[in-house]
Design a protein around this motif. Structure first.
Motif, short mmCIF file in Angstrom:
data_model
loop_
_atom_site.label_atom_id
_atom_site.label_comp_id
_atom_site.label_asym_id
_atom_site.label_seq_id
_atom_site.Cartn_x
_atom_site.Cartn_y
_atom_site.Cartn_z
N ALA A 59 46.02 50.74 -5.82
CA ALA A 59 46.77 51.08 -7.03
C ALA A 59 48.02 51.88 -6.70
O ALA A 59 49.09 51.66 -7.28
N LEU A 145 40.30 51.08 -13.75
CA LEU A 145 40.48 50.90 -12.31
C LEU A 145 39.14 50.59 -11.63
O LEU A 145 38.60 51.37 -10.86
N ALA A 151 43.76 47.17 -10.08
CA ALA A 151 44.50 48.04 -9.18
C ALA A 151 45.89 47.48 -8.89
O ALA A 151 46.88 48.22 -8.85
#
Length: 442
Positions: A59, A145, A151
């Motif tokens: 991410a 997430l 991500a």
């Protein structure tokens, strides 16, 4: 519907190719599949595996996911198990079959039809997903997430935000663009530190009008009295001090009641204007497990199992990892949903299933807490080591903690790939760090 059931060889089906499921498939492939004592089938909706604790690095852009992904089909061929692509959507305990939904390509065309796969023993290792607790606007306005696509989506939004700030004339005020992370657990804390490091690196790559402190504000919100509530207080205090030193804003004892396009509203009346919101607070097992042909589940949709990881209502079905509620003993909480739990359960269940093939009894699972480590990117790593090191816990930080955090990932790679392949891939990673940018820029 395509039914896959070949021959009379004992068939063990594992649903879910996360850390626990994949490690179990590799272990059983080596001990049973290679010797043709059983047929091992791993099922997953994705074609590749990525160790879930790395998602915050994907991410932030500090890890290129393609460098660490492993192809299930290739692993299956070399590790003596079979791989089936598909998402489980149902179960018939009477017929001993699982059902996979049809798979479609990027253009919406059917790639694989609905499938039925027979099992003699079934292991459900589907992991967990983010739990938004029904918070208003969370599903529509937050990035959860808990998967590689999520991500990568977050990373793309972050890079776009920084590029946009590069072309905008400087304005007065603190934080033109705010990233709010809901959840002060390990994922939220590690993501915050990685984001700060990413933006500092981005500003050195020619984005001369982008200033990390002025153009981006990072905020962590948590309903608990402190960050990392499940970990020792000393560890929590050390992490909070480090985060504040790099200008990350922390709001504890704040319950989020609504997430809108404009920002995050809390029960106390506080409102944080936000351009990007990540939900990293709480987990639950996939919703469809709640009504899976009568199997017992708890309020988090986890399959309730005995201490030997066998489901309470069907001796042919097992569960491991985040999607199972496994007791530790009378009066104790269930095994915590951690990567180390899944790793230990995979090893235990591999032994048990091999024993069952030989007509022996199943083994009980006994969880050993080896401690916790939290990485703050290049800034710091802190942690506590439990059990074998000392009575109680030993707190570590700095270089030793960084090395031990790195070794956790390597331990998983060894379990899946073996020592030689892990040694080769480690050298390749070292070369890539010199050859490639420090962060992913696309």
């Amino acid at each position: 519907m395509v039914t896959q059931h070949e021959g009379a060889l004992h068939q063990i089906v594992i649903v879910g190719g996360g850390a626990g499921g994949l490690e179990l498939a590799v272990r059983l492939g080596k001990r049973l599949g290679k010797k043709r004592k059983a047929r091992i089938i791993l099922v997953d909706a994705s074609r590749t595996h990525l160790w879930k604790p790395l998602l915050h690095q994907v991410a932030a852009g500090t890890l290129d996911s393609h460098a660490d992904e492993r192809e299930y089909f290739a692993l299956a061929r070399s590790k003596h198990f079979e791989f089936r692509l598909g998402r489980m959507q149902g179960l018939s305990r009477d017929k001993k079959e699982i059902y996979l939904a049809p798979t479609f390509d990027e253009e919406g065309n059917e790639l694989l039809p609905q499938q039925a796969i027979h099992y003699d023993q079934l292991v459900i290792a589907l992991g967990s997903q983010t739990n938004d607790f029904g918070t208003k606007g969370a599903k529509e306005n937050c990035i959860m997430l808990d998967s590689l696509p999520a991500a990568e989506k977050f990373h793309q939004k972050l890079v776009n935000c920084c590029l946009r700030a590069q072309t905008v004339e400087q304005q007065a005020g603190d934080g033109r663009f705010t990233v709010t992370i809901i959840g002060g657990g390990a994922t939220g804390v590690e993501l915050a530190a990685e984001l700060h490091m990413t933006t500092k690196i981005l500003s050195s790559y020619g984005l001369v009008n982008f200033h990390p402190e002025k153009d981006l504000k990072i905020v962590i919100v948590d309903a608990s009295p402190r960050l990392l509530q499940m970990l020792p207080e000393r560890l929590s205090d050390s992490v909070a001090k480090e985060l504040r030193s790099i200008a990350i804003e922390i709001h504890t004892n704040e319950r989020v009641v609504e997430v809108s396009k404009e920002g995050v509203a809390m029960a106390s009346g506080k409102f944080i204007p936000s351009g990007l919101v990540v939900w990293a607070a709480g987990i639950k097992a996939p919703d469809f497990l709640r009504d899976l042909d009568g199997l017992e589940t708890n309020r988090l949709n986890q399959l309730v199992v005995h201490q030997n990881l066998q489901s309470t209502r069907d001796p042919a079905i097992f569960a491991l990892g985040d999607c199972c509620a496994c007791p530790q003993g009378e009066g104790l909480a269930n095994v915590p949903p951690r990567a180390q739990s899944a790793h230990q359960q995979a090893a235990c269940l591999a032994d048990s299933l091999c024993r069952a093939i030989d007509g022996k009894s199943l083994k009980d699972f006994h969880y050993k807490d080896h401690g916790s480590l939290v990485s703050l990117g290049n800034y710091s790593t802190v942690g506590s080591l439990m059990g074998a090191i000392a009575s109680g816990s030993v707190f570590i930080e700095g270089t030793l903690a960084k090395w031990m955090y790195w070794s956790l990932h390597k331990h998983h790679q060894v379990a899946v790939n073996g020592w030689f392949h892990t040694w080769l891939s480690t050298w390749a990673e070292t070369i890539d760090r010199v050859r490639n940018p420090r962060i992913k820029l696309h």
